[in-house]
Enzyme design. Structure first.
Site, PDB file in Angstrom:
ATOM      1  N   LYS A 116       0.821  -1.196  -0.071  1.00 56.40           N
ATOM      2  CA  LYS A 116      -0.027   0.033   0.047  1.00 56.40           C
ATOM      3  C   LYS A 116       0.795   1.217  -0.154  1.00 56.40           C
ATOM      4  CE  LYS A 116      -4.082  -1.964   1.812  1.00 56.40           C
ATOM      5  NZ  LYS A 116      -4.956  -2.014   3.101  1.00 56.40           N
ATOM      6  N   GLY A 163      -8.403  -6.806   3.310  1.00 56.73           N
ATOM      7  CA  GLY A 163      -9.444  -7.315   3.983  1.00 56.73           C
ATOM      8  C   GLY A 163     -10.051  -6.578   5.310  1.00 56.73           C
ATOM      9  N   GLY A 164      -9.097  -5.394   5.416  1.00 55.34           N
ATOM     10  CA  GLY A 164      -9.516  -5.115   6.661  1.00 55.34           C
ATOM     11  C   GLY A 164      -8.800  -5.110   7.765  1.00 55.34           C
ATOM     12  N   HIS A 207     -16.891   4.601   0.290  1.00 49.27           N
ATOM     13  CA  HIS A 207     -15.858   3.730  -0.130  1.00 49.27           C
ATOM     14  C   HIS A 207     -16.352   3.411  -1.562  1.00 49.27           C
ATOM     15  CE1 HIS A 207     -12.764   0.036   0.694  1.00 49.27           C
ATOM     16  NE2 HIS A 207     -12.847   0.599  -0.483  1.00 49.27           N
ATOM     17  N   HIS A 234     -14.427  -2.844   8.956  1.00 53.71           N
ATOM     18  CA  HIS A 234     -13.654  -2.297   7.641  1.00 53.71           C
ATOM     19  C   HIS A 234     -13.862  -3.436   6.594  1.00 53.71           C
ATOM     20  CE1 HIS A 234     -12.114   0.819  10.251  1.00 53.71           C
ATOM     21  NE2 HIS A 234     -11.150  -0.193  10.920  1.00 53.71           N
ATOM     22  N   ASN A 290      -6.724  -3.847  -6.300  1.00 56.90           N
ATOM     23  CA  ASN A 290      -6.702  -5.164  -6.267  1.00 56.90           C
ATOM     24  C   ASN A 290      -6.338  -5.761  -7.490  1.00 56.90           C
ATOM     25  OD1 ASN A 290      -7.844  -5.371  -3.288  1.00 56.90           O
ATOM     26  ND2 ASN A 290      -9.438  -4.233  -4.274  1.00 56.90           N
ATOM     27  N   ARG A 292      -6.889  -8.467  -9.046  1.00 52.39           N
ATOM     28  CA  ARG A 292      -7.493  -9.792  -9.265  1.00 52.39           C
ATOM     29  C   ARG A 292      -9.011  -9.512  -9.794  1.00 52.39           C
ATOM     30  NH1 ARG A 292     -10.340  -9.445  -4.773  1.00 52.39           N
ATOM     31  NH2 ARG A 292      -9.219  -8.520  -3.017  1.00 52.39           N
TER      32      ARG A 292
END
Length: 335
Positions: A116, A163-164, A207, A234, A290, A292
């Site tokens: 990130k 995934g938070g 989001h 999240h 992401n 994918r």
């Protein structure tokens, strides 16, 4: 076009990929663990092979065993689905080394967008807005100093996270030490990488993510947005398209920013660029990409009428995306 594809996954997504393969006249190979010998994806495939014990580390994450099956069955390509090995650069590289096409982005693109902090910096260099934040921090004193500079509330986040997991909201200096240790601990346990960084927390955020595709011929398109603001811990609970919040102007700006980022990394195949939007001002900020197909891809399929797995397979085989941006239309709502 491919004649046979191995699906390196299980359950719903494996069946989903097989459905499109059958419609395209492509034979399918399933892999399964000892716990899944009677699973639906095993029965839905043309061929199926046991690859290990129930634990995913000894079966669905066993790259060498999956590639052994792929070579023995003479498949042209491997579709990784989502989760498991779908964003594993080592697996994509091993596929390439064995002359098998990985249905997804190049390892170079995957690498640039996997962490990130690095992807934030790339977005910044590309001119895509990012939330005020830092590079990797491994020292509590520096964390306190940077947090004061940015201003509370802040998010302490795992650089390799997803995934938070490994995210902690901090409202003042008193909560920093606990959040720092917890985020580091979870980051190491879940992702094998304890690197953390901080970002300004956007209050009352929306989001919103943009589905993008790139092909091997330098063509890039977007398939509109999915809003996933309704979350728990999240993690997304509800996805919908189109977003009822976005104005046509913001929607256009976000789509252009997503495409700008995809072009910057020569992205191929399906990807999703995620943004946080300030619900009061409409300002948006890059969050992550992401690399994918996502769990929620059917929401986009419902409003565009496109089969995203078919597009993935076509692009991996060397074809262009089936439609130009001008010919993509959106109809109705999907949740």
């Amino acid at each position: 076009m491919f004649s046979k594809i191995l699906i390196a996954n299980r359950g719903e997504i494996a069946i989903r990929v097989m459905k499109t393969c059958k419609e395209m006249g492509i034979k399918t190979v399933a892999v399964y663990s000892e716990a899944d010998h009677d699973a639906a994806h095993v029965k839905a495939s043309d061929e199926a092979f046991l690859i290990g014990e129930a634990a995913v580390t000894k079966s669905y994450l066993n790259m060498d065993k999956i590639l052994e099956v792929a070579k023995n069955t003479k498949v042209d390509a491997i579709h990784p689905g989502y989760g498991l090995l779908s964003e594993n650069q080592d697996f994509a590289t091993k596929c390439q080394e064995n002359g098998i096409i990985f249905i997804g982005p190049s390892t170079d693109s995957m690498q640039k967008m996997s962490l990130k902090v690095e992807s934030r910096n790339l977005a910044k260099e590309t001119g895509v807005p990012v939330i005020p934040g830092t590079d990797v921090i491994d020292n509590l004193e520096i964390l306190k100093e940077k947090a004061e500079e940015i201003g509370f509330p802040i998010m302490v986040k795992a650089s390799a996270g997803g995934g938070g997991i490994g995210m902690e909201l901090v409202n003042d200096q008193a909560g920093l030490e606990k959040a720092f240790k917890m985020a580091q601990s979870r980051a190491k346990a879940y992702f094998g990488n304890p690197a953390i960084y901080i970002e300004k927390f956007v209050e009352e955020p929306r989001h919103i993510e943009i589905q993008v595709f790139g092909d091997k011929h330098g063509n890039y398109i977007h398939l509109g947005e999915r809003e996933c603001s309704i979350q728990r811990r999240h993690q997304k609970v509800i996805e919908e398209s189109p977003s009822t919040f976005l104005t046509p102007e913001i929607r256009k700006e976000m789509a252009q920013a997503a495409l700008k980022l995809a072009k910057a990394v020569n992205y191929e195949n399906a990807g999703t660029v995620e943004f946080i939007v300030n619900s009061k001002t409409g300002d948006f900020y890059f969050l992550e990409m992401n690399t994918r197909l996502q769990v929620e891809h059917p929401v986009t399929e419902m409003v565009t009428g496109l089969d995203l797995v078919k597009e993935q397979i076509n692009i991996a085989s060397g074809l262009s995306f089936s439609l130009s941006q001008e010919n993509i239309s959106f109809k109705g709502n999907a949740i």
